[in-house]
Design an enzyme around this catalytic site. Structure first.
Site, PDB file in Angstrom:
ATOM      1  N   GLY A  13       0.820  -1.203   0.000  1.00  0.00           N
ATOM      2  CA  GLY A  13       0.000   0.000   0.000  1.00  0.00           C
ATOM      3  C   GLY A  13       0.856   1.255   0.000  1.00  0.00           C
ATOM      4  N   HIS A  35       4.671   2.090  -8.033  1.00  0.00           N
ATOM      5  CA  HIS A  35       3.732   0.963  -8.025  1.00  0.00           C
ATOM      6  C   HIS A  35       2.850   0.998  -9.277  1.00  0.00           C
ATOM      7  CE1 HIS A  35       4.358   1.623  -3.572  1.00  0.00           C
ATOM      8  NE2 HIS A  35       4.628   0.338  -3.672  1.00  0.00           N
ATOM      9  N   VAL A  46      11.393   3.804 -10.743  1.00  0.00           N
ATOM     10  CA  VAL A  46      10.723   5.033 -11.178  1.00  0.00           C
ATOM     11  C   VAL A  46      11.201   6.157 -10.258  1.00  0.00           C
ATOM     12  CG1 VAL A  46       8.504   6.194 -11.520  1.00  0.00           C
ATOM     13  CG2 VAL A  46       8.722   3.747 -12.015  1.00  0.00           C
ATOM     14  N   ARG A  63       8.084   5.757   1.743  1.00  0.00           N
ATOM     15  CA  ARG A  63       8.676   6.428   2.911  1.00  0.00           C
ATOM     16  C   ARG A  63       9.022   7.892   2.636  1.00  0.00           C
ATOM     17  NH1 ARG A  63      10.711   1.007   3.611  1.00  0.00           N
ATOM     18  NH2 ARG A  63      10.154   0.233   5.683  1.00  0.00           N
TER      19      ARG A  63
END
Length: 282
Positions: free
Chosen positions: A31, A37, A176, A187
């Site tokens: 998540g 992602h 990326v 983070r």
């Protein structure tokens, strides 16, 4: 896109689609999703008729419980991003669903899991292998997608797939970065403006080191990076290693192997950031 919370419900959906001959891609995440992602999800959507994205903060891979508590949890925002990327399912199980009883399995992939992150975060990769193997067993995907930012994790998962004989393809996807070069990380959201500025020095130093490496030895390149990072107040270098991209063992000279990667971990304030750069790739 459908949000599913139990393995049973997910398998019921997937069995119908697989019976129709549809290929399933899996993107395991914790998540707090970002464009890194999203690039994995889009690649899966492009290569498979069905894409499952797991959103699960896995407690067994945090050797620092404080880090587990602080890890951002943003399921609603994550689902919006996944829907926009074209994912078929978001799989968001509870801890009880994934670990109905404690997982006592011990995974050992030495020397891949004893160096770098393995040395500084004992138990971390064991937890990663526990959850990823559970996801592979639950979803039985044709392909699974992982980012190269977690370079060591990718190597260990490839080895786990080989040893456990999972019938699937592991797809590694490029790092990326923000426009200014900072590697995307969940983070990064915890960095203050000043820390964010300092963190930039990590990728900048790695890029400079690639040019430097062209005319210098491995040991000189190690020192170049170490000196550049330690010169920045607010950054604390945990490690920088130049390794064989397949075995993760340190290299002494550039001609030792055809695949050479520099892996770095730096504390920026109390936020631990990782990055890597390829010096040679066959």
């Amino acid at each position: 896109m459908k949000v599913i919370h139990t393995i049973k419900d997910l398998q019921a959906e997937l069995s119908v689609l697989k019976a129709q001959g549809k290929k399933v891609g899996l993107v395991p995440t914790m998540g707090a999703l970002h464009a890194g992602h999203a690039s994995l999800v889009k690649r899966s959507v492009n290569e498979n008729e069905v894409t499952v994205v797991s959103v699960f903060v896995n407690p067994t891979q945090f050797n620092d419980k404080n880090d587990l508590v602080k890890y951002p949890r943003t399921l609603d925002a994550d689902c919006k991003l996944l829907e926009a990327c074209g994912a078929t399912y978001a799989f968001a199980p509870s801890v009880e669903e994934m670990y109905p009883e404690p997982d006592t399995r011990q995974f050992s992939y030495a020397p891949l899991d004893t160096v770098m992150e393995g040395a500084f975060r004992p138990g971390h990769f064991n937890g990663v292998c526990q959850i990823v193997s559970k996801l592979f067993e639950a979803v039985k995907p044709h392909r699974a997608y992982f980012g190269e930012k977690d370079f060591q994790q990718l190597a260990i998962i490839r080895e786990m797939v080989r040893q456990m004989q999972f019938d699937l393809e592991i797809v590694g996807c490029p790092i990326v970065r923000e426009e200014d070069g900072l590697a995307l990380s969940s983070r990064n959201a915890r960095l203050s403006a000043e820390e964010r500025e300092n963190a930039l020095k990590i990728s900048q130093t790695l890029f400079k080191s690639r040019t430097f490496a062209a005319t210098h030895t491995v040991s000189e390149t190690l020192k170049f990076v170490e000196d550049a990072i330690t010169a920045v107040p607010g950054l604390r270098l945990e490690y920088f290693e130049i390794v064989d991209g397949n075995t993760l063992q340190k290299v002494d000279n550039w001609n030792q192997t055809s695949y050479v990667v520099g892996c770095i971990t730096v504390f920026c304030g109390d936020v631990r950031l990782i990055d890597n750069i390829k010096y040679k790739e066959s």
